[in-house]
Write a protein that holds these residues in place. Structure first.
Motif, PDB file in Angstrom:
ATOM      1  N   UNK A  93       0.864  -1.179   0.000  1.00  0.00           N
ATOM      2  CA  UNK A  93       0.000   0.000   0.000  1.00  0.00           C
ATOM      3  C   UNK A  93       0.896   1.222   0.000  1.00  0.00           C
ATOM      4  N   UNK A  94       0.638   2.136  -0.900  1.00  0.00           N
ATOM      5  CA  UNK A  94       1.442   3.341  -1.026  1.00  0.00           C
ATOM      6  C   UNK A  94       0.529   4.548  -0.784  1.00  0.00           C
ATOM      7  N   UNK A  95       0.959   5.417   0.148  1.00  0.00           N
ATOM      8  CA  UNK A  95       0.226   6.665   0.377  1.00  0.00           C
ATOM      9  C   UNK A  95       1.228   7.800   0.509  1.00  0.00           C
ATOM     10  N   UNK A  96       0.750   8.998   0.300  1.00  0.00           N
ATOM     11  CA  UNK A  96       1.624  10.167   0.430  1.00  0.00           C
ATOM     12  C   UNK A  96       2.004  10.352   1.894  1.00  0.00           C
ATOM     13  N   UNK A  97       3.158  10.932   2.124  1.00  0.00           N
ATOM     14  CA  UNK A  97       3.626  11.136   3.496  1.00  0.00           C
ATOM     15  C   UNK A  97       2.680  12.038   4.284  1.00  0.00           C
ATOM     16  N   UNK A  98       2.094  13.025   3.633  1.00  0.00           N
ATOM     17  CA  UNK A  98       1.154  13.930   4.293  1.00  0.00           C
ATOM     18  C   UNK A  98      -0.061  13.147   4.807  1.00  0.00           C
ATOM     19  N   UNK A  99      -0.586  12.255   4.001  1.00  0.00           N
ATOM     20  CA  UNK A  99      -1.730  11.429   4.395  1.00  0.00           C
ATOM     21  C   UNK A  99      -1.329  10.455   5.498  1.00  0.00           C
ATOM     22  N   UNK A 100      -0.115   9.913   5.402  1.00  0.00           N
ATOM     23  CA  UNK A 100       0.383   8.989   6.417  1.00  0.00           C
ATOM     24  C   UNK A 100       0.446   9.671   7.784  1.00  0.00           C
ATOM     25  N   UNK A 101       1.022  10.862   7.839  1.00  0.00           N
ATOM     26  CA  UNK A 101       1.145  11.564   9.117  1.00  0.00           C
ATOM     27  C   UNK A 101      -0.207  12.019   9.651  1.00  0.00           C
ATOM     28  N   UNK A 102      -1.133  12.354   8.774  1.00  0.00           N
ATOM     29  CA  UNK A 102      -2.489  12.695   9.207  1.00  0.00           C
ATOM     30  C   UNK A 102      -3.153  11.474   9.840  1.00  0.00           C
ATOM     31  N   UNK A 103      -2.938  10.318   9.256  1.00  0.00           N
ATOM     32  CA  UNK A 103      -3.479   9.076   9.801  1.00  0.00           C
ATOM     33  C   UNK A 103      -2.868   8.778  11.174  1.00  0.00           C
ATOM     34  N   UNK A 104      -1.578   8.954  11.313  1.00  0.00           N
ATOM     35  CA  UNK A 104      -0.896   8.745  12.598  1.00  0.00           C
ATOM     36  C   UNK A 104      -1.460   9.693  13.654  1.00  0.00           C
ATOM     37  N   UNK A 105      -1.655  10.951  13.300  1.00  0.00           N
ATOM     38  CA  UNK A 105      -2.229  11.924  14.240  1.00  0.00           C
ATOM     39  C   UNK A 105      -3.612  11.496  14.706  1.00  0.00           C
ATOM     40  N   UNK A 106      -4.413  10.972  13.797  1.00  0.00           N
ATOM     41  CA  UNK A 106      -5.755  10.513  14.155  1.00  0.00           C
ATOM     42  C   UNK A 106      -5.695   9.330  15.112  1.00  0.00           C
ATOM     43  N   UNK A 107      -4.784   8.414  14.876  1.00  0.00           N
ATOM     44  CA  UNK A 107      -4.640   7.245  15.747  1.00  0.00           C
ATOM     45  C   UNK A 107      -4.198   7.684  17.139  1.00  0.00           C
ATOM     46  N   UNK A 108      -3.225   8.566  17.222  1.00  0.00           N
ATOM     47  CA  UNK A 108      -2.741   9.058  18.513  1.00  0.00           C
ATOM     48  C   UNK A 108      -3.854   9.778  19.256  1.00  0.00           C
ATOM     49  N   UNK A 109      -4.629  10.576  18.551  1.00  0.00           N
ATOM     50  CA  UNK A 109      -5.735  11.313  19.162  1.00  0.00           C
ATOM     51  C   UNK A 109      -6.758  10.351  19.772  1.00  0.00           C
ATOM     52  N   UNK A 110      -7.033   9.260  19.094  1.00  0.00           N
ATOM     53  CA  UNK A 110      -7.995   8.268  19.594  1.00  0.00           C
ATOM     54  C   UNK A 110      -7.449   7.527  20.806  1.00  0.00           C
ATOM     55  N   UNK A 111      -6.142   7.303  20.843  1.00  0.00           N
ATOM     56  CA  UNK A 111      -5.547   6.519  21.925  1.00  0.00           C
ATOM     57  C   UNK A 111      -5.269   7.332  23.182  1.00  0.00           C
ATOM     58  N   UNK A 112      -5.048   8.629  23.046  1.00  0.00           N
ATOM     59  CA  UNK A 112      -4.732   9.459  24.199  1.00  0.00           C
ATOM     60  C   UNK A 112      -5.997   9.756  25.000  1.00  0.00           C
ATOM     61  N   UNK A 113      -5.964   9.442  26.309  1.00  0.00           N
ATOM     62  CA  UNK A 113      -7.125   9.831  27.122  1.00  0.00           C
ATOM     63  C   UNK A 113      -7.100  11.339  27.331  1.00  0.00           C
ATOM     64  N   UNK A 114      -8.243  11.941  27.259  1.00  0.00           N
ATOM     65  CA  UNK A 114      -8.315  13.378  27.507  1.00  0.00           C
ATOM     66  C   UNK A 114      -9.334  13.634  28.591  1.00  0.00           C
TER      67      UNK A 114
END
Length: 88
Positions: free
Chosen positions: A4-25
């Motif tokens: 699977x190939x995605x642009x780095x910008x999309x990859x980092x946006x996906x990582x940010x979304x995952x971190x946001x979901x995992x971090x308790x707030x």
């Protein structure tokens, strides 16, 4: 094997979304907690110590009925913060 190939910008946006979901707030945490959870956060084992803190006005609580007392999680966190020491 699939690649699977995605642009780095999309990859980092996906990582940010995952971190946001995992971090308790604070938004996700319940404001009102029972005595057992309050004692766990405060690292105490005695119900009488929790009652003494309540009676001394050190933490906020709400008496829902005769047998149910709930504690304000954020006031407990503020109490802990008020006890911290600054290092040199």
């Amino acid at each position: 094997m699939d690649v699977i190939v995605i642009e780095s910008k999309a990859f980092f946006a996906l990582i940010d979304q995952v971190v946001e979901k995992l971090e308790p707030s604070k938004k996700q945490l319940d404001k009102w907690i029972d005595g057992a959870e309050a004692m766990k956060i405060l690292h105490i084992t005695s119900k009488s110590t929790l009652q003494k803190m309540r009676d001394n006005g050190e933490i906020e609580y709400s008496k829902v009925n005769e047998r149910t007392i709930l504690y304000n999680r954020f006031s407990i966190e503020e109490y802990i913060e008020s006890k911290k020491f600054k290092t040199f």
